[in-house]
Write a protein that holds these residues in place. Structure first.
Motif, mmCIF file in Angstrom:
data_model
loop_
_atom_site.group_PDB
_atom_site.id
_atom_site.type_symbol
_atom_site.label_atom_id
_atom_site.label_comp_id
_atom_site.label_asym_id
_atom_site.label_seq_id
_atom_site.Cartn_x
_atom_site.Cartn_y
_atom_site.Cartn_z
ATOM 1 N N GLY A 41 -7.324 1.338 31.017
ATOM 2 C CA GLY A 41 -5.901 1.619 31.007
ATOM 3 C C GLY A 41 -5.668 3.077 30.706
ATOM 4 N N SER A 42 -4.491 3.388 30.173
ATOM 5 C CA SER A 42 -4.101 4.770 29.943
ATOM 6 C C SER A 42 -3.494 4.920 28.550
ATOM 7 C CB SER A 42 -3.074 5.210 30.998
ATOM 8 O OG SER A 42 -3.547 4.959 32.302
ATOM 9 N N GLY A 43 -3.459 6.145 28.068
ATOM 10 C CA GLY A 43 -2.839 6.461 26.784
ATOM 11 C C GLY A 43 -2.536 7.933 26.729
ATOM 12 N N VAL A 44 -1.789 8.337 25.697
ATOM 13 C CA VAL A 44 -1.405 9.742 25.579
ATOM 14 C C VAL A 44 -1.366 10.144 24.105
ATOM 15 C CG1 VAL A 44 1.075 9.161 25.594
ATOM 16 C CG2 VAL A 44 0.330 11.480 26.237
ATOM 17 N N ILE A 45 -1.873 11.323 23.815
ATOM 18 C CA ILE A 45 -1.779 11.886 22.468
ATOM 19 C C ILE A 45 -0.345 12.346 22.275
ATOM 20 C CG2 ILE A 45 -2.713 13.580 20.860
ATOM 21 C CD1 ILE A 45 -5.109 13.834 22.835
ATOM 22 N N ALA A 46 0.333 11.794 21.288
ATOM 23 C CA ALA A 46 1.770 12.041 21.147
ATOM 24 C C ALA A 46 2.169 12.212 19.691
ATOM 25 C CB ALA A 46 2.558 10.895 21.764
ATOM 26 N N ARG A 47 3.168 13.036 19.498
ATOM 27 C CA ARG A 47 3.792 13.321 18.196
ATOM 28 C C ARG A 47 2.890 14.077 17.248
ATOM 29 N NH1 ARG A 47 6.651 9.095 13.911
ATOM 30 N NH2 ARG A 47 6.218 10.359 12.068
ATOM 31 N N ASP A 48 1.656 13.633 17.072
ATOM 32 C CA ASP A 48 0.680 14.261 16.178
ATOM 33 C C ASP A 48 -0.681 14.198 16.853
ATOM 34 O OD1 ASP A 48 -1.452 14.043 13.866
ATOM 35 O OD2 ASP A 48 0.338 14.863 12.893
ATOM 36 N N SER A 49 -1.507 15.212 16.644
ATOM 37 C CA SER A 49 -2.804 15.257 17.333
ATOM 38 C C SER A 49 -3.737 14.140 16.912
ATOM 39 C CB SER A 49 -3.480 16.614 17.075
ATOM 40 O OG SER A 49 -3.794 16.767 15.697
ATOM 41 N N ARG A 50 -3.397 13.423 15.838
ATOM 42 C CA ARG A 50 -4.242 12.328 15.358
ATOM 43 C C ARG A 50 -3.764 10.963 15.857
ATOM 44 N NH1 ARG A 50 -3.230 13.473 9.277
ATOM 45 N NH2 ARG A 50 -1.238 14.069 10.257
ATOM 46 N N LEU A 51 -2.764 10.943 16.749
ATOM 47 C CA LEU A 51 -2.194 9.687 17.232
ATOM 48 C C LEU A 51 -2.308 9.571 18.747
ATOM 49 C CD1 LEU A 51 1.149 9.500 15.191
ATOM 50 C CD2 LEU A 51 -1.049 8.441 14.634
ATOM 51 N N ILE A 52 -2.577 8.360 19.227
ATOM 52 C CA ILE A 52 -2.584 8.046 20.658
ATOM 53 C C ILE A 52 -1.629 6.882 20.879
ATOM 54 C CG2 ILE A 52 -3.944 7.248 22.631
ATOM 55 C CD1 ILE A 52 -6.428 8.398 21.167
ATOM 56 N N PHE A 53 -0.655 7.058 21.779
ATOM 57 C CA PHE A 53 0.282 5.990 22.106
ATOM 58 C C PHE A 53 -0.211 5.261 23.355
ATOM 59 C CE2 PHE A 53 4.441 7.972 20.219
ATOM 60 C CZ PHE A 53 3.813 8.049 18.980
#
Length: 368
Positions: A41-53
């Motif tokens: 699937g897919s994901g994106v690093i968002a809001r903070d560099s330590r988080l993946i949505f």
């Protein structure tokens, strides 16, 4: 890079399909291991560099949450990435309403899609993070330009392989419409299986850049379904940064005399609630009074069907089955915390009647 913006008339007259292009360096290829199968699937690093949505359904199947996952940022290649070459998040958080609704109404129901969102977290940076709209719903419903990025396994629902290339739609002005709570839809926009979890960007004319408005969760040949970022997803992301976990103890002390030489199991259960993540710690206690433990089959069963044997019928003549705060995390780590945890018991031989007295589960997992 020059981008062609479709007019509203053009958008309504034709379907917007994804094309091979590395459109965003924070978007990545996600792999998950759920119930003995690997998914992409897919994901994106968002809001903070330590988080993946990403979305929830990529990491959940029939009561079981993913136990392994790997993120490959900005990947784009004919061949899939090599195992071990990506980043491994420490864990993830999710909405318990997603798994509850998926189990009750189906994973493709609007009730499930309305909570189809996960946040992965790690102690170190995964890479550059994109900015987020504080309230993605109005941004998605506006006439601002939007773009969907991800890794479709098949392109345009034609069966043509997408391999492991990053794809993106052209920028389009189509307005999303609200279906249920955070779940929104677009008409005349196509994505493809595998793009689930990918970012839906909305252009911000004030900053002169794009920000994340939502996460792709569903689609067909000419529609796209999106989970819109909101206060609940913001709270979940904040909690993921803090990685707050709690321990709760659930107990069943309703005595039960087990049938002799039974052909089926007897059950005592507890219902765990209030968690928003998978099991990170589990201590188990049990008391069954019996003059001969070798007559008994006893095991613990998780909400997702994972089993830990406690006692198997044998020639043993010792009495009682007693377990005191046994650490069973190696069996249940990464599995759903919420739901019914069951002790299943069967007295396999006549005479020597056994009596269930109590059991408890001390569960540790992320919580709201």
């Amino acid at each position: 890079m020059f981008l062609t913006i479709l007019s509203a008339r053009q958008a309504s007259a034709q379907v917007i399909f994804p094309k091979t292009v590395q459109a965003d360096q924070s978007t990545g290829y996600l792999e998950s291991y759920v119930a003995r199968d690997w998914y992409r699937g897919s994901g994106v690093i968002a809001r903070d560099s330590r988080l993946i949505f990403s979305c929830g359904h990529l990491f959940y199947d029939n009561g079981v949450w993913a136990t392994d996952y790997e993120f490959h940022r900005n990947y784009s290649n004919y061949n899939p990435p090599e195992p071990g070459d990506g980043a491994t998040p420490r864990g993830f958080r999710y909405f318990s309403n997603y798994s509850n609704n998926a189990s009750s109404y189906g994973g493709d129901s609007s009730r499930a899609f309305a909570y189809d969102f996960t946040v992965f977290y790690g102690p170190e940076s995964f890479g550059p993070a994109v900015e987020c709209w504080a309230d993605g719903g109005p941004a998605l419903r506006s006439s601002r330009d939007k773009r969907i990025v991800g890794y479709p396994a098949t392109v345009e629902y034609t069966g043509e392989a997408g391999y492991s290339y990053q794809y993106a739609t052209d920028w389009f002005p189509n307005r999303a419409y609200q279906i249920r709570d955070a779940y929104h839809g677009f008409d005349d926009v196509s994505t493809g299986e595998g793009t689930s979890g990918g970012p839906v960007f909305v252009w911000d004319f004030t900053s002169g850049n794009y920000s994340l408005g939502g996460i792709l969760v569903s689609g067909s040949y000419d529609t796209a379904g999106v989970y819109a970022l909101n206060s609940s997803s913001n709270t979940l992301a904040s909690a993921a940064l803090g990685v707050d976990s709690i321990t709760r103890t659930f107990r069943n002390s309703k005595a039960l005399k087990l049938p002799d030489a039974a052909r089926s199991t007897s059950t005592r259960k507890i219902t765990a609630t209030g968690f928003t993540g998978t099991v990170t710690g589990l201590k188990f206690s049990l008391s069954i009074a019996t003059p001969r433990r070798g007559d008994l089959n006893v095991y613990l069963k998780s909400p997702g069907g994972r089993i830990r044997w406690i006692n198997k019928a044998s020639s043993k003549t010792a009495d009682n089955v007693t377990v005191e705060q046994a650490d069973y995390i190696s069996t249940f780590r990464g599995y759903a915390a919420n739901g019914d945890w069951q002790v299943k018991m069967r007295d396999t031989r006549a005479r020597n009647r056994a009596t269930f007295k109590n059991f408890s589960v001390a569960m540790t997992a992320p919580a709201e």
